[in-house]
Design an enzyme around this catalytic site. Structure first.
Site, PDB file in Angstrom:
ATOM      1  N   ARG A 180      45.598  47.914  29.000  1.00 19.87           N
ATOM      2  CA  ARG A 180      44.874  47.583  30.237  1.00 19.87           C
ATOM      3  C   ARG A 180      45.593  48.177  31.447  1.00 19.87           C
ATOM      4  O   ARG A 180      45.202  49.213  31.967  1.00 19.87           O
ATOM      5  CB  ARG A 180      44.724  46.040  30.338  1.00 19.87           C
ATOM      6  CG  ARG A 180      43.705  45.580  31.365  1.00 19.87           C
ATOM      7  CD  ARG A 180      44.203  45.617  32.789  1.00 19.87           C
ATOM      8  NE  ARG A 180      45.413  44.833  33.032  1.00 19.87           N
ATOM      9  CZ  ARG A 180      46.088  44.886  34.177  1.00 19.87           C
ATOM     10  NH1 ARG A 180      45.685  45.652  35.171  1.00 19.87           N
ATOM     11  NH2 ARG A 180      47.217  44.188  34.336  1.00 19.87           N
ATOM     12  N   CYS A 204      48.306  50.258  39.407  1.00 23.40           N
ATOM     13  CA  CYS A 204      47.017  49.766  39.872  1.00 23.40           C
ATOM     14  C   CYS A 204      46.410  50.828  40.786  1.00 23.40           C
ATOM     15  O   CYS A 204      47.074  51.296  41.715  1.00 23.40           O
ATOM     16  CB  CYS A 204      47.216  48.455  40.622  1.00 23.40           C
ATOM     17  SG  CYS A 204      45.699  47.843  41.339  1.00 23.40           S
TER      18      CYS A 204
HETATM   19  P1  HMG Z   1      31.868  44.630  44.632  1.00 22.44           P
HETATM   20  O1  HMG Z   1      31.368  46.021  44.906  1.00 22.44           O
HETATM   21  O2  HMG Z   1      32.208  43.763  45.792  1.00 22.44           O
HETATM   22  O3  HMG Z   1      30.907  43.848  43.640  1.00 22.44           O
HETATM   23  O4  HMG Z   1      33.152  44.776  43.701  1.00 22.44           O
HETATM   24  P2  HMG Z   1      29.474  43.255  43.817  1.00 22.44           P
HETATM   25  O5  HMG Z   1      29.502  41.863  43.318  1.00 22.44           O
HETATM   26  O6  HMG Z   1      28.933  43.524  45.220  1.00 22.44           O
HETATM   27  O7  HMG Z   1      28.612  44.155  42.802  1.00 22.44           O
HETATM   28  C1  HMG Z   1      28.461  45.548  42.988  1.00 22.44           C
HETATM   29  C2  HMG Z   1      28.059  46.200  41.674  1.00 22.44           C
HETATM   30  O8  HMG Z   1      29.097  46.032  40.710  1.00 22.44           O
HETATM   31  C3  HMG Z   1      26.808  45.575  41.058  1.00 22.44           C
HETATM   32  O9  HMG Z   1      26.173  46.600  40.313  1.00 22.44           O
HETATM   33  C4  HMG Z   1      27.376  44.567  40.085  1.00 22.44           C
HETATM   34  O10 HMG Z   1      26.477  44.268  39.041  1.00 22.44           O
HETATM   35  C5  HMG Z   1      28.590  45.317  39.550  1.00 22.44           C
HETATM   36  P3  HMG Z   1      24.955  47.475  40.929  1.00 22.44           P
HETATM   37  O11 HMG Z   1      23.913  46.453  41.298  1.00 22.44           O
HETATM   38  O12 HMG Z   1      25.549  48.199  42.136  1.00 22.44           O
HETATM   39  O13 HMG Z   1      24.594  48.400  39.816  1.00 22.44           O
HETATM   40  N1  HMG Z   1      29.644  44.414  39.075  1.00 22.44           N
HETATM   41  C6  HMG Z   1      30.249  44.518  37.865  1.00 22.44           C
HETATM   42  N2  HMG Z   1      30.093  45.381  36.850  1.00 22.44           N
HETATM   43  C7  HMG Z   1      30.858  45.195  35.758  1.00 22.44           C
HETATM   44  N3  HMG Z   1      31.776  44.188  35.658  1.00 22.44           N
HETATM   45  C8  HMG Z   1      31.960  43.329  36.647  1.00 22.44           C
HETATM   46  C9  HMG Z   1      31.173  43.473  37.812  1.00 22.44           C
HETATM   47  N4  HMG Z   1      31.102  42.790  38.975  1.00 22.44           N
HETATM   48  C10 HMG Z   1      30.166  43.367  39.737  1.00 22.44           C
HETATM   49  N5  HMG Z   1      32.869  42.360  36.535  1.00 22.44           N
HETATM   50  C11 HMG Z   1      34.537  43.896  41.955  1.00 22.44           C
HETATM   51  C12 HMG Z   1      33.852  43.624  43.272  1.00 22.44           C
HETATM   52  C13 HMG Z   1      35.481  42.752  41.686  1.00 22.44           C
HETATM   53  C14 HMG Z   1      33.500  44.010  40.850  1.00 22.44           C
HETATM   54  C15 HMG Z   1      35.306  45.245  42.050  1.00 22.44           C
HETATM   55  O14 HMG Z   1      36.094  45.205  43.191  1.00 22.44           O
HETATM   56  C16 HMG Z   1      36.178  45.521  40.853  1.00 22.44           C
HETATM   57  O15 HMG Z   1      35.681  45.721  39.754  1.00 22.44           O
HETATM   58  N6  HMG Z   1      37.502  45.525  41.049  1.00 22.44           N
HETATM   59  C17 HMG Z   1      38.419  45.685  39.922  1.00 22.44           C
HETATM   60  C18 HMG Z   1      39.706  46.206  40.403  1.00 22.44           C
HETATM   61  C19 HMG Z   1      40.680  46.361  39.258  1.00 22.44           C
HETATM   62  O16 HMG Z   1      40.331  46.338  38.094  1.00 22.44           O
HETATM   63  N7  HMG Z   1      41.950  46.528  39.633  1.00 22.44           N
HETATM   64  C20 HMG Z   1      42.999  46.687  38.679  1.00 22.44           C
HETATM   65  C21 HMG Z   1      43.359  45.416  37.989  1.00 22.44           C
HETATM   66  S1  HMG Z   1      44.416  44.350  38.930  1.00 22.44           S
HETATM   67  C22 HMG Z   1      45.982  44.967  38.669  1.00 22.44           C
HETATM   68  O17 HMG Z   1      46.140  46.018  38.106  1.00 22.44           O
HETATM   69  C23 HMG Z   1      47.155  44.135  39.078  1.00 22.44           C
HETATM   70  C24 HMG Z   1      47.842  43.444  37.890  1.00 22.44           C
HETATM   71  O18 HMG Z   1      48.300  44.388  36.949  1.00 22.44           O
HETATM   72  C25 HMG Z   1      49.064  42.675  38.389  1.00 22.44           C
HETATM   73  C26 HMG Z   1      49.930  43.519  39.317  1.00 22.44           C
HETATM   74  O19 HMG Z   1      50.609  44.450  38.865  1.00 22.44           O
HETATM   75  O20 HMG Z   1      49.856  43.220  40.508  1.00 22.44           O
HETATM   76  C27 HMG Z   1      46.924  42.458  37.211  1.00 22.44           C
HETATM   77 MG    MG Z   2      50.251  45.546  37.074  1.00 21.90          MG
END
Ligand code: HMG
Ligand code: MG
Length: 302
Positions: free
Chosen positions: A16, A239
């Protein structure tokens, strides 16, 4: 004199965190083989994929196939940012969910398009439901030490956010140094407070190795009594919304450190390196971790 834990659990985050930031699209088959080889190496807990928007993180677009096709052994965690992610993950058969939120508002906005308070408010009913349905819930607390946009984070702010998730009844807090700005003093101090304040929760430390202090920070956290660490085979990771942050601390290098301290993990270091071999050809950068390089040198000699 401090005492170190006798056993440590490494939670593998390579499939992931490790792969999410890779520019090249990695075939689902290679990811599955990576996961299976990590399981064969003895990994019992792993973040296998994330159910996030494929527009935001294209590499994780095959999360349903991954979840449906992996062998169900041990705890397989999936990242879920919202109701849609949780629904998709449930449909794919996931039993352990990782929600994620940043202490820093700016990072949270960049990462999930909400403020921290908005994230907490929207996750509360989702976590309530997950707990009622007996799911395992992990809360990943990002930018626990430092934010690439806002600078250093006061430990009190991190502890306060952890308290909110503890009160919601999560099983685990994974507390992250997102951009690799922690140091051993800060690591000992924060993890000591976390152990003291949340004695009934699983507390996991998640270090990115941007400034090569990952192992030192782990050693400090071990002294504070932490016995769970997120690590990534090959030191992959980062990230997409934390500029400048490099990979997680490498599973194989952490294993070597723990071995020298006579701490048991139940993991096979060579098998971890074999898992890295599976994804290495698809990556945009070479694997430079100490133990992987030694493994390759040995392989070339024999
Ligand atoms: P948004 O644009 O605000 O979402 O994104 P929305 O609710 O307005 O929806 C927009 C579109 O996205 C819609 O589709 C939804 O259906 C779709 P459309 O109508 O345009 O076709 N959608 C989704 N599709 C699939 N799966 C979903 C989903 N939700 C909405 N779950 C959102 C908000 C949270 C979805 C977006 O910002 C996002 O996906 N962010 C993910 C970011 C990410 O994965 N970052 C990396 C992980 S965190 C990390 O790495 C840190 C960690 O390792 C710890 C550390 O090191 O700090 C954990
Ligand atoms: Mg991380």
């Amino acid at each position: 004199m401090f005492s170190l834990p006798k056993n440590v659990t490494l939670i593998e985050v390579g499939p992931r965190d490790g792969l999410q930031n890779e520019k090249n699209s990695i075939p689902t088959e290679a990811k599955l083989s990576f996961i299976h080889t990590l399981q064969q190496a003895g990994i019992q807990e792993m973040e296998v994929t994330s159910f996030v928007s494929p527009k935001w993180v294209p590499q994780m677009a095959d999360s349903t196939e991954i979840m449906q096709q992996i062998e169900k052994n041990g705890r397989q965690l999936v990242l879920t940012p919202n109701a849609k992610g949780i629904a998709l993950a449930k449909d794919a058969g996931a039993k352990s969910m990782a929600v994620f939120v940043g202490v820093s508002d700016t990072f949270n906005q960049k990462n999930i398009n909400r403020t921290t308070a908005e994230s907490v408010a929207s996750l509360r009913p989702l976590i309530d439901q997950l707990k009622m349905d007996n799911y395992f819930v992990r809360a990943c607390i990002s930018t626990a030490f430092h934010c690439p946009y806002e600078g250093f984070i006061a430990p009190e702010k991190t502890l306060e956010l952890c308290r909110l998730f503890s009160d919601m009844g999560v099983n685990e807090l994974s507390v992250a140094d997102t951009d690799g700005m922690a140091n051993p003093t800060a690591s000992y101090s924060l993890f000591h407070s976390l152990k003291e304040q949340f004695p009934n929760l699983l507390i996991t430390a998640h270090f990115h190795d941007t400034r090569k202090l990952g192992l030192t920070n782990i050693y400090a956290a071990l002294q504070a009594g932490i016995d769970r660490f997120d690590t990534s085979a090959g030191g992959l990771g980062g990230c997409p919304f934390a500029p400048g942050a490099t990979g997680n601390v490498a599973t194989e290098d952490v294993l070597y450190l723990l071995e020298t301290l006579h701490i048991e993990t139940g993991l096979d270091q060579e098998a971890i390196c074999r898992a890295v071999d599976i994804v290495a050809p698809y990556l945009s950068r070479p694997i430079e971790t100490a133990m992987y390089q030694l493994y390759k040198r040995k392989e070339n000699v024999s």
